[in-house]
Motif scaffolding. Structure first.
Motif, mmCIF file in Angstrom:
data_model
loop_
_atom_site.group_PDB
_atom_site.id
_atom_site.type_symbol
_atom_site.label_atom_id
_atom_site.label_comp_id
_atom_site.label_asym_id
_atom_site.label_seq_id
_atom_site.Cartn_x
_atom_site.Cartn_y
_atom_site.Cartn_z
ATOM 1 N N PHE A 1 24.099 -37.974 18.794
ATOM 2 C CA PHE A 1 25.126 -38.077 19.820
ATOM 3 C C PHE A 1 25.906 -36.774 19.930
ATOM 4 C CE2 PHE A 1 24.184 -42.166 18.024
ATOM 5 C CZ PHE A 1 24.047 -42.995 19.136
ATOM 6 N N GLU A 2 26.266 -36.418 21.146
ATOM 7 C CA GLU A 2 27.130 -35.272 21.391
ATOM 8 C C GLU A 2 28.566 -35.770 21.498
ATOM 9 O OE1 GLU A 2 26.564 -32.054 21.368
ATOM 10 O OE2 GLU A 2 24.463 -32.431 20.858
ATOM 11 N N THR A 3 29.431 -35.248 20.650
ATOM 12 C CA THR A 3 30.795 -35.762 20.569
ATOM 13 C C THR A 3 31.803 -34.620 20.536
ATOM 14 O OG1 THR A 3 31.068 -35.730 18.158
ATOM 15 C CG2 THR A 3 29.846 -37.592 19.097
ATOM 16 N N VAL A 4 33.065 -35.002 20.503
ATOM 17 C CA VAL A 4 34.137 -34.021 20.459
ATOM 18 C C VAL A 4 34.105 -33.189 19.178
ATOM 19 C CG1 VAL A 4 35.838 -35.573 19.400
ATOM 20 C CG2 VAL A 4 36.611 -33.747 20.927
ATOM 21 N N ILE A 5 33.455 -33.687 18.119
ATOM 22 C CA ILE A 5 33.332 -32.917 16.871
ATOM 23 C C ILE A 5 31.972 -32.223 16.777
ATOM 24 C CG2 ILE A 5 34.980 -34.341 15.610
ATOM 25 C CD1 ILE A 5 32.578 -35.658 14.187
ATOM 26 N N GLY A 6 31.198 -32.270 17.856
ATOM 27 C CA GLY A 6 29.881 -31.662 17.846
ATOM 28 C C GLY A 6 28.800 -32.717 17.656
ATOM 29 N N PRO A 7 27.560 -32.290 17.399
ATOM 30 C CA PRO A 7 26.457 -33.240 17.249
ATOM 31 C C PRO A 7 26.651 -34.144 16.037
ATOM 32 C CG PRO A 7 25.649 -30.989 17.550
ATOM 33 C CD PRO A 7 27.119 -30.889 17.298
ATOM 34 N N VAL A 8 26.313 -35.403 16.217
ATOM 35 C CA VAL A 8 26.372 -36.374 15.123
ATOM 36 C C VAL A 8 25.028 -37.080 15.041
ATOM 37 C CG1 VAL A 8 27.381 -38.545 14.307
ATOM 38 C CG2 VAL A 8 28.866 -36.779 15.260
ATOM 39 N N ASP A 9 24.424 -37.044 13.858
ATOM 40 C CA ASP A 9 23.271 -37.887 13.587
ATOM 41 C C ASP A 9 23.399 -38.411 12.164
ATOM 42 O OD1 ASP A 9 22.364 -35.706 11.958
ATOM 43 O OD2 ASP A 9 21.448 -34.816 13.737
ATOM 44 N N TRP A 10 22.508 -39.314 11.798
ATOM 45 C CA TRP A 10 22.682 -40.046 10.550
ATOM 46 C C TRP A 10 21.588 -39.718 9.544
ATOM 47 C CZ3 TRP A 10 27.211 -41.753 11.781
ATOM 48 C CH2 TRP A 10 27.479 -42.182 13.082
ATOM 49 N N ASP A 11 21.954 -39.732 8.251
ATOM 50 C CA ASP A 11 20.918 -39.633 7.225
ATOM 51 C C ASP A 11 20.396 -41.042 6.936
ATOM 52 O OD1 ASP A 11 22.728 -40.936 5.571
ATOM 53 O OD2 ASP A 11 23.266 -39.154 4.431
ATOM 54 N N GLU A 12 19.594 -41.172 5.893
ATOM 55 C CA GLU A 12 18.964 -42.472 5.616
ATOM 56 C C GLU A 12 19.978 -43.541 5.225
ATOM 57 O OE1 GLU A 12 18.732 -39.970 1.837
ATOM 58 O OE2 GLU A 12 18.501 -39.700 4.003
ATOM 59 N N ASN A 13 21.196 -43.137 4.888
ATOM 60 C CA ASN A 13 22.224 -44.094 4.501
ATOM 61 C C ASN A 13 23.292 -44.291 5.581
ATOM 62 O OD1 ASN A 13 21.111 -44.517 1.905
ATOM 63 N ND2 ASN A 13 22.038 -42.613 1.200
ATOM 64 N N ASN A 14 22.946 -43.986 6.812
ATOM 65 C CA ASN A 14 23.867 -44.196 7.931
ATOM 66 C C ASN A 14 25.127 -43.348 7.811
ATOM 67 O OD1 ASN A 14 21.996 -46.100 8.645
ATOM 68 N ND2 ASN A 14 23.337 -47.868 8.449
ATOM 69 N N SER A 15 25.002 -42.164 7.230
ATOM 70 C CA SER A 15 26.160 -41.291 7.053
ATOM 71 C C SER A 15 25.950 -39.970 7.789
ATOM 72 C CB SER A 15 26.396 -41.000 5.569
ATOM 73 O OG SER A 15 27.511 -40.153 5.387
ATOM 74 N N ASN A 16 27.015 -39.483 8.399
ATOM 75 C CA ASN A 16 27.008 -38.173 9.023
ATOM 76 C C ASN A 16 26.974 -37.113 7.918
ATOM 77 O OD1 ASN A 16 27.438 -35.975 10.777
ATOM 78 N ND2 ASN A 16 29.655 -36.197 10.579
ATOM 79 N N ALA A 17 25.994 -36.219 7.953
ATOM 80 C CA ALA A 17 25.794 -35.274 6.852
ATOM 81 C C ALA A 17 26.727 -34.068 6.911
ATOM 82 C CB ALA A 17 24.350 -34.803 6.820
ATOM 83 N N LYS A 18 27.336 -33.802 8.060
ATOM 84 C CA LYS A 18 28.160 -32.608 8.224
ATOM 85 C C LYS A 18 29.597 -33.007 8.530
ATOM 86 C CE LYS A 18 24.299 -29.806 9.950
ATOM 87 N NZ LYS A 18 23.794 -28.972 11.066
ATOM 88 N N TYR A 19 30.484 -32.760 7.574
ATOM 89 C CA TYR A 19 31.878 -33.149 7.764
ATOM 90 C C TYR A 19 32.805 -32.191 7.015
ATOM 91 C CZ TYR A 19 30.866 -35.457 3.266
ATOM 92 O OH TYR A 19 30.463 -35.730 1.975
ATOM 93 N N TRP A 20 34.024 -32.097 7.484
ATOM 94 C CA TRP A 20 35.028 -31.247 6.842
ATOM 95 C C TRP A 20 35.546 -31.910 5.571
ATOM 96 C CZ3 TRP A 20 35.701 -26.381 8.189
ATOM 97 C CH2 TRP A 20 35.301 -25.981 9.473
ATOM 98 N N THR A 21 35.781 -31.102 4.557
ATOM 99 C CA THR A 21 36.264 -31.633 3.273
ATOM 100 C C THR A 21 37.667 -31.150 2.911
ATOM 101 O OG1 THR A 21 35.131 -29.822 2.105
ATOM 102 C CG2 THR A 21 33.936 -31.918 2.336
ATOM 103 N N VAL A 22 37.985 -29.899 3.222
ATOM 104 C CA VAL A 22 39.300 -29.340 2.862
ATOM 105 C C VAL A 22 39.829 -28.495 4.008
ATOM 106 C CG1 VAL A 22 40.643 -28.005 1.178
ATOM 107 C CG2 VAL A 22 38.566 -29.190 0.443
ATOM 108 N N GLY A 23 41.109 -28.650 4.272
ATOM 109 C CA GLY A 23 41.792 -27.789 5.232
ATOM 110 C C GLY A 23 43.033 -27.192 4.596
ATOM 111 N N GLN A 24 43.671 -26.278 5.288
ATOM 112 C CA GLN A 24 44.881 -25.630 4.766
ATOM 113 C C GLN A 24 45.779 -25.209 5.928
ATOM 114 O OE1 GLN A 24 44.556 -21.711 2.769
ATOM 115 N NE2 GLN A 24 45.811 -22.570 1.122
ATOM 116 N N TRP A 25 47.080 -25.383 5.734
ATOM 117 C CA TRP A 25 48.032 -24.900 6.729
ATOM 118 C C TRP A 25 48.116 -23.383 6.653
ATOM 119 C CZ3 TRP A 25 49.834 -27.443 10.729
ATOM 120 C CH2 TRP A 25 49.850 -28.839 10.694
#
Length: 399
Positions: free
Chosen positions: A349-373
């Motif tokens: 799917f094309e979304t506001v966060i970019g392309p989303v597809d699923w691995d074998e466990n129904n999880s998005n493989a590319k996601y943000w983990t840490v941010g900073q002000w």
């Protein structure tokens, strides 16, 4: 459990009637369950409810969800689950059996999603979660094949924190001593359980460790204990109320390590609004490619429609899950729940966060983990494959 129904603005309906007269107009009833009261109401008020409003507005303003020759307007049926898993379950059950909702949006937070998953599965609703993080994804997706995860797993989120701290240590900006605390809720308990061994494996020493109940008002004992341990880094697997409380108490107590991390709500605009310049350098869960045109356009539309700014982490993924549902209904060419669930499983799917597809466990493989002000913006500094990360920097006190 309070019910509220929102429908398309009259102007949007009128415009549709004028611009696409060939399409019949019908309605899709969409259920939305989340906290409007209770400890997590503040977080849902930032990341969840405004995006429900924005999505319904965007869909209806554009003429609805089109299936064949029929254009379906979106009607939102809202329930306040009071941050209570039992109320979440009852609300989803009521939407399925009494309100006869065509689709139900996933609830807010890890614990409430896990509580509701059996009800979604029982009635065949696809469940694309936006604010659930867990290492139980494989088990959950096996039990509930219609359940999907956009924010990834606990190990990945914690691993991002470890990676950032390791880079800071190798740059000579911090030492090995870490104080780690967590909220005693599904999110905090799991993050602490996977974060501790990762920190230790990376050569960090846990010099202070404690948990506190969700909704704790006085967090001074937690912060004072952390300060007494003289840490080089402070890590809190926290939820919105305590993220603010821990930061405030750290300022009062003078706990000011070069790496200060609080989790959910650090990315909220209200965090910078409350702490001002003192927020500079604070690390937190998630992040976005804040300088990207896609996020900027979404943020501008979010503020114009809802009157509020989105957060810099879960807001956009929340909206993305609604986009996925929209695209799946149109892609399946059906409002049948089973057909839509199958389409979600087998497509990207094309979304506001970019392309989303699923691995074998129904999880998005590319996601943000840490941010900073940094410079008044919460920017992504670590991810599992997203573009646009910036380098983390040490925090220089609470000035």
């Amino acid at each position: 459990m309070k019910r509220r129904t929102l429908f398309a603005a009259a102007t949007a309906v009128a415009t549709l009637a004028l611009t696409v007269p060939a399409f019949a107009q019908e309605t899709l009833k969409i259920g939305a369950v989340g906290p409007k009261t209770g400890p997590l109401a503040g977080g849902a008020a930032v990341s969840f409810w405004p995006n429900v409003q924005l999505w319904a507005h965007d869909v209806n303003e554009a003429g609805g969800i089109t299936v064949g020759g029929t254009s379906y307007m979106v009607e939102i049926i809202e329930y306040d689950d009071q941050t209570n898993p039992g109320e979440t379950i009852k609300a989803v059950q009521r939407l399925a059996t009494q309100d006869e909702a065509d689709f139900i949006l996933a609830p807010y937070s890890t614990g409430l999603n896990i509580a509701a998953a059996p009800i979604f599965q029982r009635y065949g609703y696809p469940m694309v979660t936006h604010t659930a993080i867990s290492d139980q994804i494989e088990d959950l997706s096996n039990k509930f094949p219609n359940m999907y995860f956009l924010l990834g797993g606990a190990t990945g989120l914690a691993g991002g924190v470890v990676d950032v701290l390791t880079d800071m240590r190798e740059a000579g900006e911090i030492g090995n001593r870490v104080a780690m605390v967590n909220v005693a809720d599904a999110f905090g308990i799991e993050l602490a359980s996977v974060g501790k061994p990762q920190l230790e494996e990376a050569g960090f020493e846990i010099v202070y460790e404690t948990s506190y109940p969700l909704g704790t008002q006085d967090l001074s004992p937690v912060i004072n204990g952390a300060k007494d341990s003289n840490p080089d880094a402070f890590v809190a697997w926290s939820y919105p109320p305590d993220t603010f409380g821990l930061t405030e108490q750290a300022q009062i107590a003078g706990l000011a390590p070069k790496a200060f991390y609080t989790a959910v709500a650090t990315a909220f605009p209200a965090y910078a609004g409350r702490f001002g310049a003192a927020a500079e350098g604070v690390l937190g869960a998630g992040g976005v490619y804040a300088d990207g045109d896609q996020f900027k356009e979404y943020a501008a539309r979010h503020e114009a429609v809802t009157g509020a700014k989105p957060d810099f982490w879960a807001s956009a993924p929340t909206y993305a899950t609604f986009e996925i549902l929209h695209q799946a209904i149109e892609g399946a060419g059906s409002t049948d729940k089973e057909a839509v669930a199958e389409y979600i499983a087998n497509n990207s799917f094309e979304t506001v966060i970019g392309p989303v597809d699923w691995d074998e466990n129904n999880s998005n493989a590319k996601y943000w983990t840490v941010g900073q002000w940094q410079g008044g913006v919460f920017k992504g500094v670590a991810s599992t494959g997203r573009d646009g990360a910036v380098a983390a920097m040490p925090k220089s006190g609470w000035e």
